[in-house]
Design a protein around this motif. Structure first.
Motif, mmCIF file in Angstrom:
data_model
loop_
_atom_site.group_PDB
_atom_site.id
_atom_site.type_symbol
_atom_site.label_atom_id
_atom_site.label_comp_id
_atom_site.label_asym_id
_atom_site.label_seq_id
_atom_site.Cartn_x
_atom_site.Cartn_y
_atom_site.Cartn_z
ATOM 1 N N ARG A 237 12.694 -5.250 -12.380
ATOM 2 C CA ARG A 237 12.606 -5.556 -10.952
ATOM 3 C C ARG A 237 11.488 -6.567 -10.695
ATOM 4 N N LYS A 238 11.738 -7.763 -11.155
ATOM 5 C CA LYS A 238 10.736 -8.823 -11.094
ATOM 6 C C LYS A 238 10.335 -9.135 -9.658
ATOM 7 N N LYS A 239 11.300 -9.224 -8.759
ATOM 8 C CA LYS A 239 10.993 -9.570 -7.371
ATOM 9 C C LYS A 239 10.120 -8.504 -6.719
ATOM 10 N N THR A 240 10.400 -7.257 -7.029
ATOM 11 C CA THR A 240 9.583 -6.177 -6.464
ATOM 12 C C THR A 240 8.158 -6.242 -6.995
ATOM 13 N N LEU A 241 8.027 -6.520 -8.294
ATOM 14 C CA LEU A 241 6.703 -6.635 -8.885
ATOM 15 C C LEU A 241 5.927 -7.790 -8.260
ATOM 16 N N ILE A 242 6.607 -8.931 -8.088
ATOM 17 C CA ILE A 242 5.946 -10.088 -7.483
ATOM 18 C C ILE A 242 5.538 -9.774 -6.049
ATOM 19 N N ALA A 243 6.435 -9.141 -5.298
ATOM 20 C CA ALA A 243 6.118 -8.799 -3.908
ATOM 21 C C ALA A 243 4.914 -7.863 -3.838
ATOM 22 N N THR A 244 4.836 -6.923 -4.765
ATOM 23 C CA THR A 244 3.696 -5.996 -4.785
ATOM 24 C C THR A 244 2.398 -6.731 -5.071
ATOM 25 N N VAL A 245 2.438 -7.688 -5.999
ATOM 26 C CA VAL A 245 1.237 -8.465 -6.317
ATOM 27 C C VAL A 245 0.853 -9.356 -5.139
ATOM 28 N N VAL A 246 1.841 -9.917 -4.448
ATOM 29 C CA VAL A 246 1.553 -10.737 -3.265
ATOM 30 C C VAL A 246 0.879 -9.879 -2.187
ATOM 31 N N LEU A 247 1.388 -8.675 -1.985
ATOM 32 C CA LEU A 247 0.766 -7.766 -1.022
ATOM 33 C C LEU A 247 -0.650 -7.394 -1.458
ATOM 34 N N LEU A 248 -0.863 -7.251 -2.765
ATOM 35 C CA LEU A 248 -2.207 -6.994 -3.282
ATOM 36 C C LEU A 248 -3.153 -8.138 -2.915
ATOM 37 N N VAL A 249 -2.699 -9.368 -3.134
ATOM 38 C CA VAL A 249 -3.531 -10.532 -2.804
ATOM 39 C C VAL A 249 -3.833 -10.562 -1.309
ATOM 40 N N ALA A 250 -2.815 -10.269 -0.488
ATOM 41 C CA ALA A 250 -3.035 -10.236 0.962
ATOM 42 C C ALA A 250 -4.075 -9.182 1.327
ATOM 43 N N TRP A 251 -4.009 -8.040 0.657
ATOM 44 C CA TRP A 251 -5.014 -7.013 0.931
ATOM 45 C C TRP A 251 -6.411 -7.499 0.533
ATOM 46 N N LEU A 252 -6.501 -8.125 -0.631
ATOM 47 C CA LEU A 252 -7.802 -8.613 -1.087
ATOM 48 C C LEU A 252 -8.378 -9.642 -0.110
ATOM 49 N N VAL A 253 -7.518 -10.468 0.444
ATOM 50 C CA VAL A 253 -7.986 -11.509 1.361
ATOM 51 C C VAL A 253 -8.376 -10.920 2.718
ATOM 52 N N PHE A 254 -7.560 -10.018 3.225
ATOM 53 C CA PHE A 254 -7.764 -9.541 4.597
ATOM 54 C C PHE A 254 -8.314 -8.104 4.659
ATOM 55 N N GLY A 255 -7.784 -7.198 3.843
ATOM 56 C CA GLY A 255 -8.155 -5.798 3.946
ATOM 57 C C GLY A 255 -9.569 -5.500 3.495
ATOM 58 N N THR A 256 -10.048 -6.242 2.484
ATOM 59 C CA THR A 256 -11.377 -5.951 1.953
ATOM 60 C C THR A 256 -12.501 -6.378 2.894
ATOM 61 N N ARG A 257 -12.159 -7.057 3.990
ATOM 62 C CA ARG A 257 -13.189 -7.419 4.959
ATOM 63 C C ARG A 257 -13.790 -6.194 5.625
ATOM 64 N N SER A 258 -13.015 -5.123 5.693
ATOM 65 C CA SER A 258 -13.519 -3.852 6.210
ATOM 66 C C SER A 258 -13.940 -2.986 5.031
ATOM 67 N N VAL A 259 -15.248 -2.799 4.857
ATOM 68 C CA VAL A 259 -15.745 -2.021 3.731
ATOM 69 C C VAL A 259 -15.212 -0.592 3.793
ATOM 70 N N ALA A 260 -15.227 0.000 4.969
ATOM 71 C CA ALA A 260 -14.757 1.376 5.101
ATOM 72 C C ALA A 260 -13.280 1.492 4.735
ATOM 73 N N LEU A 261 -12.476 0.550 5.184
ATOM 74 C CA LEU A 261 -11.048 0.582 4.879
ATOM 75 C C LEU A 261 -10.813 0.354 3.395
ATOM 76 N N ASP A 262 -11.547 -0.582 2.836
ATOM 77 C CA ASP A 262 -11.356 -0.918 1.428
ATOM 78 C C ASP A 262 -11.765 0.237 0.525
ATOM 79 N N GLN A 263 -12.867 0.913 0.860
ATOM 80 C CA GLN A 263 -13.364 1.991 0.014
ATOM 81 C C GLN A 263 -12.680 3.324 0.283
ATOM 82 N N SER A 264 -11.676 3.323 1.129
ATOM 83 C CA SER A 264 -10.867 4.529 1.324
ATOM 84 C C SER A 264 -9.472 4.266 0.773
#
Length: 387
Positions: A237-264
């Motif tokens: 399931r290559k497309k699913t794997l790629i989509a998951t990694v893309v979502l990971l990158v999006a989280w790293l870019v946007f989600g990690t700005r909140s320390v509390a959110l990131d560390q939970s």
């Protein structure tokens, strides 16, 4: 930071190193992780350039999350060593596993501690007892980067005990996955509660709040070795794997700005994303596996443990270069590139030398005294996507 061999094509193998044949795909992941960590820690020269700021942003904003990638990869690799034995023999040789881990981790680690004792760069009361007892993630250490090694040391003790319990109960793969997932959810709940209570220091450093990143890797290893059909289902399931990694990158870019959110919830999101990244890299590196940049990052990954231990030594020379460039009024952008390159070069050279001088010789001693049970290379479950 355990390592693990995977039998692929001959072109996928790294330069010879002690132990089983290495997988360049896994060394590539290690290389990405250590480059991220170095980029986060290294000191940079102020430029005022938007281009340089864009280059620095992923490193300075979430480069420290490279440790989470190391955790998930270690869970997959170290868990795989034990789960392969469990799947074949129905038992765990915990003693042999722990001794082999000691030969892998301790010599280079204790050489680092001795260096700091004799170099006098830090007062011994700021690191010695904490590091000797592997409790630096709880009590702090002036050798700051070693906190994550304490988490892994605790994991190396916890996992064999857990798997011995599984063996005595004669649990099968689905039950093992269920227990591991339940532990991960308990860790997530406990970590979220600690964040809600304001314990951001604890949720970053303490083993009980970080071990789920390793256990997600163990779950992947359980699927890999004990449920090959399920692994094949996931790998195709290559497309699913790629989509998951893309979502990971999006989280790293946007989600990690909140320390509390990131560390939970963030650490759980990262563990899932890094698990997908491991599968995607193993199965779909394809022709890029032979490219110079892929092999170069893989080469850095080969020495990632030594680099991780010693990369802080590059900070002082970096500071000297920053002061000199500022005093001499040198152009900002060329100075930035030169200073960052110097720190990367120093860390890589020291990591290479110490790995060759300490880690590899002790691995040869280990393999002579406590050889691995397996003699043949580890076979990768066939998915049809390894080329």
């Amino acid at each position: 930071m355990g390592w693990f061999g995977a039998s692929r094509t001959q072109s996928s193998r790294q330069a010879p190193a002690p132990g089983p044949a290495r997988s360049i795909e896994l060394d590539f992941i290690r290389g990405i992780a250590i480059i991220a960590v170095m980029g986060y820690h290294f000191h940079s020269y102020p430029t005022g350039s938007a281009i340089i700021a864009a280059i620095e942003m992923p490193l300075k904003s979430f480069g420290h999350e490279g440790v989470n990638l190391f955790f998930t990869l270690s869970g997959f690799l170290v868990g795989g060593l034990l789960l392969k034995q469990y799947s074949q023999d129905g038992r765990i040789d915990a003693g042999r596993f722990i001794v082999r881990r000691m030969f892998k981790i301790w010599p280079a680690y204790y050489v680092l501690i001795l260096f700091h004792v004799f170099a006098g760069r830090h007062p011994t009361n700021t690191f010695l007892v904490q590091n000797l007892t592997h409790m630096q993630n709880y009590f702090g250490s002036s050798i700051a980067q070693t906190w994550s090694l304490a988490v892994e040391e605790h994991f190396y003790l916890f996992l064999p005990v857990l798997l011995i319990g599984f063996a005595r109960l004669k649990l099968r793969a689905n039950a093992i996955l269920g227990v591991l997932f339940a532990i991960c959810m308990l860790v997530l709940v406990a970590r979220s509660a600690a964040v809600a209570n304001g314990d951001l220091n604890g949720t970053f450093f303490y083993t009980q709040y970080r071990i789920d990143s390793l256990l997600f890797g163990v779950m992947l290893a359980a699927i890999y070795w004990m449920k090959p059909a399920a692994y094949q289902w996931l790998a195709v399931r290559k497309k699913t794997l790629i989509a998951t990694v893309v979502l990971l990158v999006a989280w790293l870019v946007f989600g990690t700005r909140s320390v509390a959110l990131d560390q939970s919830i963030g650490y759980t999101i990262q563990a899932i994303g890094f698990t997908a990244l491991i599968v995607l890299t193993l199965e779909y590196s394809g022709s890029i596996r032979g490219s110079w940049i892929y092999r170069g990052i893989g080469w850095i990954g080969l020495y990632s443990y030594g680099i991780y231990l010693w990369h802080s030594l590059a900070l002082a020379p970096g500071d000297i270069l920053i002061r000199k460039a500022s005093a001499m009024g040198l152009p900002a952008i060329p100075s930035w590139f030169a200073i960052m390159a110097a720190q990367f070069a120093i860390a890589t050279i020291v990591g290479y030398v110490t790995t060759r001088a300490v880690e590899f010789p002790f691995l040869r001693i280990r393999d002579a005294l406590f050889p691995a049970k397996r003699k043949a290379p580890i076979e990768v479950p066939a998915t049809g996507h390894v080329s």
